[in-house]
Design a protein around this motif. Structure first.
Motif, mmCIF file in Angstrom:
data_model
loop_
_atom_site.group_PDB
_atom_site.id
_atom_site.type_symbol
_atom_site.label_atom_id
_atom_site.label_comp_id
_atom_site.label_asym_id
_atom_site.label_seq_id
_atom_site.Cartn_x
_atom_site.Cartn_y
_atom_site.Cartn_z
ATOM 1 N N LEU A 265 -39.590 -10.359 -37.865
ATOM 2 C CA LEU A 265 -39.442 -9.347 -36.819
ATOM 3 C C LEU A 265 -40.664 -9.305 -35.908
ATOM 4 O O LEU A 265 -40.542 -9.094 -34.692
ATOM 5 C CB LEU A 265 -39.211 -7.977 -37.454
ATOM 6 C CG LEU A 265 -37.870 -7.796 -38.178
ATOM 7 C CD1 LEU A 265 -37.833 -6.459 -38.903
ATOM 8 C CD2 LEU A 265 -36.715 -7.902 -37.186
ATOM 9 N N LEU A 266 -41.839 -9.510 -36.469
ATOM 10 C CA LEU A 266 -43.059 -9.510 -35.662
ATOM 11 C C LEU A 266 -43.058 -10.658 -34.658
ATOM 12 O O LEU A 266 -43.510 -10.502 -33.509
ATOM 13 C CB LEU A 266 -44.295 -9.619 -36.565
ATOM 14 C CG LEU A 266 -44.678 -8.379 -37.362
ATOM 15 C CD1 LEU A 266 -45.710 -8.722 -38.430
ATOM 16 C CD2 LEU A 266 -45.214 -7.281 -36.452
ATOM 17 N N SER A 267 -42.549 -11.812 -35.076
ATOM 18 C CA SER A 267 -42.593 -12.987 -34.208
ATOM 19 C C SER A 267 -41.395 -13.098 -33.269
ATOM 20 O O SER A 267 -41.466 -13.786 -32.246
ATOM 21 C CB SER A 267 -42.676 -14.260 -35.060
ATOM 22 O OG SER A 267 -41.542 -14.375 -35.904
ATOM 23 N N SER A 268 -40.302 -12.422 -33.588
ATOM 24 C CA SER A 268 -39.079 -12.600 -32.785
ATOM 25 C C SER A 268 -38.653 -11.353 -32.025
ATOM 26 O O SER A 268 -37.618 -11.364 -31.354
ATOM 27 C CB SER A 268 -37.922 -13.027 -33.700
ATOM 28 O OG SER A 268 -37.629 -12.020 -34.647
ATOM 29 N N ASP A 275 -41.454 0.878 -36.541
ATOM 30 C CA ASP A 275 -40.037 0.578 -36.745
ATOM 31 C C ASP A 275 -39.863 -0.573 -37.728
ATOM 32 O O ASP A 275 -38.969 -0.547 -38.589
ATOM 33 C CB ASP A 275 -39.373 0.221 -35.415
ATOM 34 C CG ASP A 275 -39.231 1.421 -34.489
ATOM 35 O OD1 ASP A 275 -39.433 2.558 -34.964
ATOM 36 O OD2 ASP A 275 -38.940 1.219 -33.304
ATOM 37 N N ILE A 276 -40.709 -1.583 -37.615
ATOM 38 C CA ILE A 276 -40.638 -2.720 -38.539
ATOM 39 C C ILE A 276 -40.927 -2.265 -39.962
ATOM 40 O O ILE A 276 -40.293 -2.717 -40.919
ATOM 41 C CB ILE A 276 -41.612 -3.829 -38.094
ATOM 42 C CG1 ILE A 276 -41.145 -4.425 -36.766
ATOM 43 C CG2 ILE A 276 -41.731 -4.910 -39.164
ATOM 44 C CD1 ILE A 276 -42.090 -5.462 -36.197
ATOM 45 N N ALA A 277 -41.870 -1.350 -40.102
ATOM 46 C CA ALA A 277 -42.197 -0.822 -41.433
ATOM 47 C C ALA A 277 -40.976 -0.184 -42.080
ATOM 48 O O ALA A 277 -40.692 -0.405 -43.264
ATOM 49 C CB ALA A 277 -43.343 0.195 -41.330
ATOM 50 N N SER A 299 -53.980 -8.012 -40.453
ATOM 51 C CA SER A 299 -53.074 -6.905 -40.163
ATOM 52 C C SER A 299 -51.830 -7.413 -39.440
ATOM 53 O O SER A 299 -51.843 -8.499 -38.829
ATOM 54 C CB SER A 299 -53.773 -5.868 -39.288
ATOM 55 O OG SER A 299 -54.001 -6.386 -37.986
ATOM 56 N N PRO A 300 -50.736 -6.640 -39.465
ATOM 57 C CA PRO A 300 -49.518 -7.062 -38.743
ATOM 58 C C PRO A 300 -49.761 -7.278 -37.251
ATOM 59 O O PRO A 300 -49.254 -8.240 -36.666
ATOM 60 C CB PRO A 300 -48.546 -5.911 -38.994
ATOM 61 C CG PRO A 300 -49.035 -5.255 -40.236
ATOM 62 C CD PRO A 300 -50.517 -5.394 -40.224
ATOM 63 N N GLY A 301 -50.540 -6.353 -36.649
ATOM 64 C CA GLY A 301 -50.803 -6.493 -35.219
ATOM 65 C C GLY A 301 -51.569 -7.761 -34.898
ATOM 66 O O GLY A 301 -51.246 -8.474 -33.931
ATOM 67 N N ALA A 302 -52.596 -8.052 -35.708
ATOM 68 C CA ALA A 302 -53.382 -9.268 -35.480
ATOM 69 C C ALA A 302 -52.534 -10.511 -35.718
ATOM 70 O O ALA A 302 -52.644 -11.504 -34.994
ATOM 71 C CB ALA A 302 -54.604 -9.267 -36.392
ATOM 72 N N TRP A 303 -51.684 -10.466 -36.741
ATOM 73 C CA TRP A 303 -50.827 -11.626 -37.021
ATOM 74 C C TRP A 303 -49.859 -11.859 -35.871
ATOM 75 O O TRP A 303 -49.638 -12.998 -35.466
ATOM 76 C CB TRP A 303 -50.058 -11.379 -38.317
ATOM 77 C CG TRP A 303 -49.323 -12.583 -38.809
ATOM 78 C CD1 TRP A 303 -49.800 -13.570 -39.626
ATOM 79 C CD2 TRP A 303 -47.966 -12.939 -38.496
ATOM 80 N NE1 TRP A 303 -48.833 -14.524 -39.852
ATOM 81 C CE2 TRP A 303 -47.689 -14.167 -39.168
ATOM 82 C CE3 TRP A 303 -46.965 -12.366 -37.725
ATOM 83 C CZ2 TRP A 303 -46.458 -14.798 -39.092
ATOM 84 C CZ3 TRP A 303 -45.730 -12.999 -37.641
ATOM 85 C CH2 TRP A 303 -45.479 -14.202 -38.319
#
Length: 309
Positions: A265-268, A275-277, A299-303
């Motif tokens: 979800l983070l990449s697409s 919301d992803i959480a 972190s998710p944001g950095a990734w």
């Protein structure tokens, strides 16, 4: 930290606030876990800085055990069962004492106190024994001079775990509670659980079904009992057989697939982290960030930003 699965119980036992009032100490409810509508395990932290206290009064007998892990040295603990004094002695930090709550236990503790109490219904231990074909636990016996570093590690985890853990990873809470009950039953109750047979793995259809459930109900409050029931197994057997079959525990597997879905979800998508959480079953963004960073190293944001470079 407070992990709570059961808020109310039809017949309150000697744990939590009731235990604090009984011992005249400050109590903090750490963990309460139920099976069906019956509480099976509760963990309470007790603290008090006073030097002296009165002997506790009689309590209503109940079919449960109490075990106490000492976080700090205890100056003196006088203890009676069924009207007879059993000991009057000090306890070193890291040691354990145990009592049968059906035998009118009474205490008088001198000096400051800091410890963790484990309340276990006999019914929960009997069910564990029945599920594995072992004899039931008739009593808990603790050697007062023997430190228990394993239980100490469990206490350290309970006291430091995030409060949202019970809401976001029910499988982990179930498995941890099952581990605690098994540890007390074997280590202090003398219960010898027969080992899994050499081929004690899940059948291929059971492993497939278990994984399907976890993948399809990623955001649900799954329990080990839910998945075990679908596989026709008891929770304790399922947990061990799943690890033997896959090399990982059910809660570790669930965490892995949640993190993988979060990566997708983070990449697409441009969905907010909050919301992803929720979609991936982490409950809230802060817990999502901690778990993701632990598993991935950032972190998710950095990734997400690194994927866009």
């Amino acid at each position: 930290m407070k992990m709570e699965v059961l808020q109310q119980n039809a017949r309150p036992g000697l744990f939590g606030r009731r235990l604090g009032r009984h011992l005249d100490m400050v109590s903090q409810s750490i963990l309460q876990v139920s099976k069906g509508d019956r509480l099976s395990l509760a963990v309470t932290r007790l603290t008090c800085m006073r030097q002296d206290r009165e002997r506790t009064v009689m309590i209503e007998p109940e079919a449960a055990f109490s075990a106490s892990y000492k976080l700090k040295d205890v100056e003196e603990h006088e203890f009676w069962l069924d009207g007879r004094m059993r000991y009057a002695r000090g306890f070193a930090a890291g040691t354990v004492s145990a009592a049968d709550l059906s035998e009118d236990p009474r205490s008088r503790i001198r000096g400051p106190y800091d410890g963790v109490q484990f309340y276990m219904r006999k019914e929960a231990l009997d069910n564990l024994a029945y599920e594995r074909g072992a004899s039931s636990v008739s009593t808990l016996r603790a050697l007062p001079d023997n430190p228990d570093p394993v239980l100490g590690s469990m206490c350290a985890f309970l006291l430091s775990a995030p409060p949202e853990l019970a809401q976001t990873n029910q499988l982990f809470v179930d498995q941890f509670a099952l581990g605690l009950l098994t540890y007390f039953a074997e280590g202090y109750g003398g219960m010898h659980l027969p080992p899994l047979p050499a081929n004690g793995r899940l059948a291929s259809w059971q492993e497939r079904r278990a994984k399907e459930i976890m993948h399809s109900r990623l955001a649900a409050r799954l329990t080990i009992a839910d998945i075990a029931r679908e596989c026709g197994l008891t929770p304790s057997y399922f947990a061990k057989a799943f690890r033997r079959s896959t090399g990982t525990s059910p809660h570790q597997y669930l965490t892995h697939i949640r993190v993988q879905e979060a990566k997708n979800l983070l990449s697409s998508s441009t969905l907010p982290l909050a919301d992803i959480a929720l979609i991936c079953g982490f409950g809230d963004q802060s817990y999502f960030t901690r778990v993701f960073a632990h598993c991935v190293g950032t972190s998710p944001g950095a990734w997400r930003r690194s994927m866009l470079q």
